[in-house]
Design a protein around this motif. Structure first.
Motif, PDB file in Angstrom:
ATOM      1  N   VAL A 313       4.034  20.095  -0.836  1.00  8.01           N
ATOM      2  CA  VAL A 313       2.750  19.061  -0.921  1.00  8.01           C
ATOM      3  C   VAL A 313       1.496  20.296   0.391  1.00  8.01           C
ATOM      4  N   ALA A 314       0.788  20.160  -0.566  1.00  6.94           N
ATOM      5  CA  ALA A 314      -0.856  20.656  -0.161  1.00  6.94           C
ATOM      6  C   ALA A 314      -1.088  20.364   1.238  1.00  6.94           C
ATOM      7  N   PRO A 315      -1.435  20.311   2.060  1.00  6.23           N
ATOM      8  CA  PRO A 315      -2.290  20.181   2.603  1.00  6.23           C
ATOM      9  C   PRO A 315      -3.885  20.004   2.050  1.00  6.23           C
ATOM     10  N   LEU A 316      -4.268  18.190   2.813  1.00  6.17           N
ATOM     11  CA  LEU A 316      -6.116  17.597   2.600  1.00  6.17           C
ATOM     12  C   LEU A 316      -6.305  19.064   2.994  1.00  6.17           C
ATOM     13  N   GLY A 317      -7.534  19.194   1.704  1.00  2.79           N
ATOM     14  CA  GLY A 317      -8.838  20.822   2.022  1.00  2.79           C
ATOM     15  C   GLY A 317      -8.077  22.191   1.492  1.00  2.79           C
ATOM     16  N   THR A 318      -6.902  22.123   0.673  1.00  5.96           N
ATOM     17  CA  THR A 318      -5.916  23.411  -0.132  1.00  5.96           C
ATOM     18  C   THR A 318      -5.992  23.046  -1.472  1.00  5.96           C
ATOM     19  N   TRP A 319      -6.203  21.808  -1.570  1.00  6.19           N
ATOM     20  CA  TRP A 319      -6.178  21.230  -3.341  1.00  6.19           C
ATOM     21  C   TRP A 319      -6.675  21.537  -4.117  1.00  6.19           C
ATOM     22  N   TYR A 320      -6.322  22.194  -5.747  1.00  2.19           N
ATOM     23  CA  TYR A 320      -6.638  22.900  -6.799  1.00  2.19           C
ATOM     24  C   TYR A 320      -5.742  22.031  -7.745  1.00  2.19           C
ATOM     25  N   PHE A 321      -6.371  22.436  -8.775  1.00  5.34           N
ATOM     26  CA  PHE A 321      -5.724  21.405  -9.856  1.00  5.34           C
ATOM     27  C   PHE A 321      -5.295  20.975 -10.121  1.00  5.34           C
ATOM     28  N   THR A 322      -4.282  21.422  -9.870  1.00  5.68           N
ATOM     29  CA  THR A 322      -2.869  20.614  -9.689  1.00  5.68           C
ATOM     30  C   THR A 322      -2.259  19.842  -8.959  1.00  5.68           C
ATOM     31  N   GLU A 323      -2.869  20.179  -7.310  1.00  4.04           N
ATOM     32  CA  GLU A 323      -2.689  18.573  -6.646  1.00  4.04           C
ATOM     33  C   GLU A 323      -3.478  17.470  -7.211  1.00  4.04           C
ATOM     34  N   ILE A 324      -4.909  17.420  -7.394  1.00  4.26           N
ATOM     35  CA  ILE A 324      -5.652  16.320  -7.682  1.00  4.26           C
ATOM     36  C   ILE A 324      -4.449  15.920  -9.025  1.00  4.26           C
ATOM     37  N   THR A 325      -4.550  16.615 -10.657  1.00  2.00           N
ATOM     38  CA  THR A 325      -3.141  16.233 -11.117  1.00  2.00           C
ATOM     39  C   THR A 325      -2.660  15.853 -10.670  1.00  2.00           C
ATOM     40  N   THR A 326      -1.800  16.348 -10.144  1.00  3.42           N
ATOM     41  CA  THR A 326      -0.536  15.657  -9.328  1.00  3.42           C
ATOM     42  C   THR A 326      -1.027  14.026  -9.050  1.00  3.42           C
ATOM     43  N   LEU A 327      -2.039  13.689  -7.899  1.00  3.31           N
ATOM     44  CA  LEU A 327      -2.476  12.714  -7.629  1.00  3.31           C
ATOM     45  C   LEU A 327      -2.840  11.615  -8.480  1.00  3.31           C
ATOM     46  N   PHE A 328      -3.563  11.746  -9.757  1.00  2.00           N
ATOM     47  CA  PHE A 328      -3.587  10.811 -10.531  1.00  2.00           C
ATOM     48  C   PHE A 328      -2.714  10.810 -11.154  1.00  2.00           C
ATOM     49  N   LEU A 329      -1.412  11.280 -11.547  1.00  6.09           N
ATOM     50  CA  LEU A 329      -0.348  10.950 -11.933  1.00  6.09           C
ATOM     51  C   LEU A 329       0.262   9.926 -11.419  1.00  6.09           C
ATOM     52  N   ILE A 330       0.458  10.073 -10.027  1.00  6.44           N
ATOM     53  CA  ILE A 330       0.809   9.087  -8.814  1.00  6.44           C
ATOM     54  C   ILE A 330       0.404   7.277  -9.226  1.00  6.44           C
ATOM     55  N   MET A 331      -1.607   8.174  -8.659  1.00  3.60           N
ATOM     56  CA  MET A 331      -1.840   6.535  -8.676  1.00  3.60           C
ATOM     57  C   MET A 331      -1.790   5.712  -9.897  1.00  3.60           C
ATOM     58  N   SER A 332      -1.786   6.459 -11.655  1.00  5.97           N
ATOM     59  CA  SER A 332      -1.028   5.811 -11.975  1.00  5.97           C
ATOM     60  C   SER A 332      -0.238   5.153 -12.281  1.00  5.97           C
ATOM     61  N   VAL A 333       1.320   5.223 -11.904  1.00  2.66           N
ATOM     62  CA  VAL A 333       2.159   4.922 -11.849  1.00  2.66           C
ATOM     63  C   VAL A 333       2.308   3.807 -10.551  1.00  2.66           C
ATOM     64  N   VAL A 334       1.391   3.867  -9.491  1.00  2.00           N
ATOM     65  CA  VAL A 334       1.088   2.764  -8.496  1.00  2.00           C
ATOM     66  C   VAL A 334       0.914   1.932  -9.079  1.00  2.00           C
ATOM     67  N   ILE A 335      -0.572   1.995  -9.603  1.00  2.00           N
ATOM     68  CA  ILE A 335      -1.683   0.962 -10.048  1.00  2.00           C
ATOM     69  C   ILE A 335      -0.195   0.310 -11.770  1.00  2.00           C
ATOM     70  N   MET A 336       0.537   0.810 -11.974  1.00  2.00           N
ATOM     71  CA  MET A 336       1.299  -0.552 -12.677  1.00  2.00           C
ATOM     72  C   MET A 336       1.945  -1.058 -12.267  1.00  2.00           C
ATOM     73  N   PHE A 337       2.631  -0.779 -11.147  1.00  2.00           N
ATOM     74  CA  PHE A 337       3.864  -1.258  -9.702  1.00  2.00           C
ATOM     75  C   PHE A 337       2.653  -3.020  -9.554  1.00  2.00           C
ATOM     76  N   VAL A 338       1.550  -2.191  -8.801  1.00  2.00           N
ATOM     77  CA  VAL A 338       1.134  -2.959  -8.286  1.00  2.00           C
ATOM     78  C   VAL A 338       0.151  -4.477  -9.360  1.00  2.00           C
ATOM     79  N   TYR A 339      -0.021  -3.440 -10.528  1.00  2.00           N
ATOM     80  CA  TYR A 339      -0.393  -4.932 -11.352  1.00  2.00           C
ATOM     81  C   TYR A 339       0.907  -5.378 -12.569  1.00  2.00           C
TER      82      TYR A 339
END
Length: 502
Positions: A313-339
């Motif tokens: 896991v890369a610390p905040l402040g060192t992210w690039y496209f791999t990390e932010i792509t992973t973020l939105f994939l994770i948040m998509s799954v989280v929204i699926m469960f929350v909704y």
């Protein structure tokens, strides 16, 4: 006769066609322009004054058709767009899931309902929301859904359809003008220049606040003028017809956000907050913040928890496209469960969202093909060398002004913001270094010009769609907005010039 007229009717070619013709044009140039090369430092940046000639490397028919492929996967001379294209697809899936919950649509509708009777206050509130959408994820086509809601409300309280269109169209597009982390503008342009989308973020936030405030003031002034004297409206000739057609009784707003939708909105906003935090180079600030690096390192050492979360896991402040792509994939799954969304519904929504942005992802690769042909033909350095000689006497202020002006007609020629960035940043970014202009400021200039054009261009489906819903002629729209366009033009240039001295 009618069939003959239809055959002769000219239509603007698609972004794909324009970009492919540009690849052909550049390939022809490799037969005419001498080849050359610069020495580079360890980071890959060119070293001024080191240009040298090379044997000719003309590009042929096979090279032309291969260029978009190499534009996606990359070559020894050009970085591929696969990382940013994948990011575009994943964020498309993320937006597809969010849109499936109707949290954004119902959130805006609820805001309209909440401010009923306080419509003048509604203008800044909604424009700020649309500006944030434009600045963070390039909100554009999504505004079409709101015009049938906004137009009846604005007309019923004494405003007009132009006021309603302005709220969503101007609001979202000044947000694009000052894109902070917009993946289709900031993301593509930054990746082309091998810099983080977080570079220049703070200055773009300032620009966002500035142009949004100016636009809100302009729209509110016009709305108040129309309310006091309806004859001041640019669509006064349609007022009675609009009052009947957009009767509020036919467009009742009776929407309440569910608890799950409210959580989706929280997660939606949190996703972009985390992304911004991940892109800001905290350790390079003065004084540098190392809290995120320290925290990430300490968590990785905790028994079980470190293994459970993951050691890479890369610390905040060192992210690039791999990390932010992973973020939105994770948040998509989280929204699926929350909704409480069904797995099949989630997959359909995610794949559907990706499909909506597939053309954008491919455009990036096609546009990168232009740079592939230039680099493989070794004419990029020759063009930069000509620019080095021509720009050696120009100040940074003049260069950034010319860059901004250059991108205005280019935005008409290539309506796709991502395509325009991928096609031109490989040249404009390095050229800026000869005038001591940072690559991130070149990105800001490109975004400001593109967003400016997107408010008035007749080649934009968003502009023409909004005007068609409101029955507003584009000439009347231009008569209404030309003063604001001049103000934004001047403010953008002054802001860019000031930034060259900071």
């Amino acid at each position: 006769m009618d069939t003959l007229k239809q055959r002769k009717k000219w239509s603007m070619p698609s972004a794909f066609t324009i970009l492919f013709f540009l690849i052909i044009f550049v390939a022809i140039l490799t037969w005419l322009i001498p080849s050359g090369q610069y020495n580079t430092d360890k980071a890959g940046n060119i070293i001024a004054g080191t240009y040298k000639s090379l044997p000719a490397h003309p590009q042929g028919l096979w090279d032309i058709f291969k260029a978009p492929i190499e534009g996606m996967v990359g070559t020894s001379t050009t970085e591929g767009s696969i990382s940013v294209s994948l990011f575009i697809l994943v964020i498309g899936g993320f937006l597809g899931v969010v849109n499936k919950t109707r949290a954004l649509d119902d959130g805006i509708s609820t805001t309209v309902k909440k401010f009923a009777g306080k419509e003048m206050i509604m203008i800044p509130v909604l424009m700020i929301l649309f500006a944030i959408g434009g600045s963070t994820y390039g909100m554009g086509e999504e505004t079409i859904a709101f015009y049938p809601i906004l137009i009846p409300v604005m007309i019923s309280v004494g405003f007009d359809s132009i006021t309603a269109i302005s709220i969503a169209l101007i609001g979202s597009q000044v947000g694009c003008l000052a894109s902070t982390v917009n993946p289709f503008a900031t993301g593509v342009a930054s990746q082309t220049l091998n810099i983080s989308p977080g570079d220049g973020l703070l200055s773009r936030v300032v620009l966002l606040v500035l142009v949004t405030a100016i636009s809100i003031g302009y729209v509110m002034y016009y709305a108040k003028k129309v309310k006091n004297d309806p004859k001041k409206s640019y669509v006064y000739d349609r007022r009675e017809q609009d009052m009947k057609e957009f009767s509020i009784s036919d467009s009742e707003i009776d929407v309440n956000l569910s608890k799950n939708q409210k959580w989706v909105l929280v997660l939606f906003l949190l996703s972009f907050v985390i992304m911004i935090a991940g892109l800001i180079p905290w350790t390079s600030l003065n004084p540098g913040w190392t809290v995120f690096e320290t925290t990430t390192k300490n968590i990785s050492k905790v028994p079980f928890l470190g293994n459970f979360i993951g050691h890479d896991v890369a610390p905040l402040g060192t992210w690039y496209f791999t990390e932010i792509t992973t973020l939105f994939l994770i948040m998509s799954v989280v929204i699926m469960f929350v909704y409480h969304m069904k797995e099949s519904t989630f997959i359909d929504a995610f794949i559907g969202g990706m499909n909506d942005f597939l053309s954008v992802a491919i455009i990036v690769a096609v546009a990168r093909g232009i740079q592939v042909v230039m680099n493989n033909g070794f004419i990029t350095a020759t063009v930069l060398h000509a620019g080095e000689q021509g720009l050696s006497h120009l100040s940074s202020g003049i260069f950034i002004t010319l860059t901004y002006i250059f991108y205005i007609p280019m935005s008409f020629l290539i309506p796709s913001t991502s395509g325009l960035a991928a096609a031109t940043m490989g040249i404009m970014g390095p050229l800026g270094k000869f005038s001591n202009v940072s690559p991130s400021l070149v990105v800001t200039a490109y975004q400001a010009a593109s967003g400016w054009v997107n408010v008035i261009t007749p080649t934009s489906g968003v502009v023409m769609g909004a005007l068609a819903i409101g029955h507003v002629d584009i000439v009347k729209w231009w008569k209404y907005i030309w003063k604001l366009m001049i103000i934004l033009f001047v403010v953008s240039i002054l802001f860019l010039v000031i930034c060259t001295y900071i």
